[in-house]
Motif scaffolding. Structure first.
Motif, mmCIF file in Angstrom:
data_model
loop_
_atom_site.group_PDB
_atom_site.id
_atom_site.type_symbol
_atom_site.label_atom_id
_atom_site.label_comp_id
_atom_site.label_asym_id
_atom_site.label_seq_id
_atom_site.Cartn_x
_atom_site.Cartn_y
_atom_site.Cartn_z
ATOM 1 N N MET A 107 0.842 -1.191 0.000
ATOM 2 C CA MET A 107 0.000 0.000 0.000
ATOM 3 C C MET A 107 0.879 1.243 0.000
ATOM 4 O O MET A 107 1.878 1.309 0.716
ATOM 5 C CB MET A 107 -0.890 -0.020 1.243
ATOM 6 C CG MET A 107 -1.991 0.990 1.241
ATOM 7 S SD MET A 107 -3.052 0.761 2.691
ATOM 8 C CE MET A 107 -3.835 -0.795 2.308
ATOM 9 N N GLU A 112 1.019 7.221 0.926
ATOM 10 C CA GLU A 112 0.118 8.363 0.738
ATOM 11 C C GLU A 112 -1.313 8.033 1.161
ATOM 12 O O GLU A 112 -2.064 8.910 1.573
ATOM 13 C CB GLU A 112 0.132 8.822 -0.720
ATOM 14 C CG GLU A 112 1.453 9.389 -1.181
ATOM 15 C CD GLU A 112 2.488 8.321 -1.538
ATOM 16 O OE1 GLU A 112 2.103 7.179 -1.884
ATOM 17 O OE2 GLU A 112 3.682 8.629 -1.447
ATOM 18 N N ARG A 113 -1.688 6.746 1.052
ATOM 19 C CA ARG A 113 -3.048 6.337 1.432
ATOM 20 C C ARG A 113 -3.301 6.492 2.924
ATOM 21 O O ARG A 113 -4.442 6.599 3.343
ATOM 22 C CB ARG A 113 -3.308 4.886 1.035
ATOM 23 C CG ARG A 113 -3.518 4.723 -0.458
ATOM 24 C CD ARG A 113 -4.099 3.393 -0.805
ATOM 25 N NE ARG A 113 -5.452 3.232 -0.271
ATOM 26 C CZ ARG A 113 -6.068 2.063 -0.176
ATOM 27 N NH1 ARG A 113 -5.482 0.966 -0.555
ATOM 28 N NH2 ARG A 113 -7.284 1.995 0.313
ATOM 29 N N VAL A 114 -2.243 6.485 3.727
ATOM 30 C CA VAL A 114 -2.430 6.593 5.173
ATOM 31 C C VAL A 114 -2.050 7.969 5.719
ATOM 32 O O VAL A 114 -2.144 8.201 6.922
ATOM 33 C CB VAL A 114 -1.665 5.493 5.937
ATOM 34 C CG1 VAL A 114 -2.195 4.118 5.590
ATOM 35 C CG2 VAL A 114 -0.185 5.577 5.704
ATOM 36 N N CYS A 115 -1.653 8.884 4.840
ATOM 37 C CA CYS A 115 -1.224 10.212 5.304
ATOM 38 C C CYS A 115 -2.310 10.943 6.088
ATOM 39 O O CYS A 115 -2.027 11.596 7.090
ATOM 40 C CB CYS A 115 -0.748 11.058 4.137
ATOM 41 S SG CYS A 115 0.896 10.583 3.587
ATOM 42 N N GLU A 116 -3.560 10.836 5.655
ATOM 43 C CA GLU A 116 -4.656 11.496 6.373
ATOM 44 C C GLU A 116 -4.806 10.936 7.785
ATOM 45 O O GLU A 116 -5.004 11.672 8.744
ATOM 46 C CB GLU A 116 -5.952 11.330 5.592
ATOM 47 C CG GLU A 116 -7.034 12.311 5.988
ATOM 48 C CD GLU A 116 -8.222 12.248 5.044
ATOM 49 O OE1 GLU A 116 -9.335 12.112 5.559
ATOM 50 O OE2 GLU A 116 -8.029 12.335 3.823
ATOM 51 N N THR A 121 -9.181 5.054 8.007
ATOM 52 C CA THR A 121 -7.970 4.388 7.532
ATOM 53 C C THR A 121 -8.356 3.464 6.384
ATOM 54 O O THR A 121 -9.514 3.118 6.228
ATOM 55 C CB THR A 121 -7.315 3.542 8.647
ATOM 56 O OG1 THR A 121 -8.139 2.418 8.916
ATOM 57 C CG2 THR A 121 -7.069 4.336 9.897
ATOM 58 N N PRO A 122 -7.377 3.052 5.593
ATOM 59 C CA PRO A 122 -7.690 2.116 4.510
ATOM 60 C C PRO A 122 -7.800 0.666 4.978
ATOM 61 O O PRO A 122 -7.726 -0.238 4.180
ATOM 62 C CB PRO A 122 -6.506 2.291 3.543
ATOM 63 C CG PRO A 122 -5.465 3.045 4.254
ATOM 64 C CD PRO A 122 -6.025 3.573 5.520
#
Length: 102
Positions: free
Chosen positions: A14, A17-21, A37-38
Motif C-alpha cells: 500500500m 500516501e493512502r495513510v497520510c490522512e 484508515t484504509p
C-alpha cells in the motif's frame, strides 16, 4: 475473502500516501477509527504489525495500539496520549445511540 498472506501483501504494498490522512489525524488527536484508515477490522485483527510498519513509513514513528468495540468499530491510537479504557469508552459512545448512552 482474502487469506492472511493476501492481507499482508495488500498492506505491505500500500502506498504510504493512502495513510497520510490518518497519520495527520493521529498527530492531532492521537486516535483514528477504521473508517478513516484504509483498513478494516480483519486487517486490524490479523496484520497489526504490518499496519504499524506502514504508519511508520508514512511518518508516524510513535508506537501504536488498537482497540475495538464489539467488532463494530476499531481505532488505532497513540498509547502515550490515550489509555485503552478511554479509547474503548470513546468507541462505545460513538456506537451507541444517545438515548441508550444516557
Amino acid at each position: 475473502m482474502l487469506n492472511v498472506e493476501q492481507l499482508k501483501y495488500s498492506i505491505n504494498h500500500m502506498a504510504p500516501e493512502r495513510v497520510c490522512e490518518a497519520v495527520l489525524e493521529l498527530r492531532l488527536d492521537g486516535i483514528v477509527t477504521d473508517e478513516r484508515t484504509p483498513f478494516g477490522k480483519v486487517h486490524f485483527n490479523t496484520c497489526f504489525a504490518e499496519i504499524e510498519a506502514l504508519f511508520q513509513r508514512a511518518g508516524f514513528h510513535r508506537p501504536l495500539d488498537v482497540v475495538g468495540y464489539q467488532g463494530l468499530i476499531y481505532a488505532l491510537y497513540d498509547p502515550g496520549r490515550w489509555d485503552a479504557v478511554q479509547v474503548l469508552r470513546w468507541l462505545k459512545a460513538r456506537c451507541e445511540p444517545a438515548s441508550e448512552a444516557g
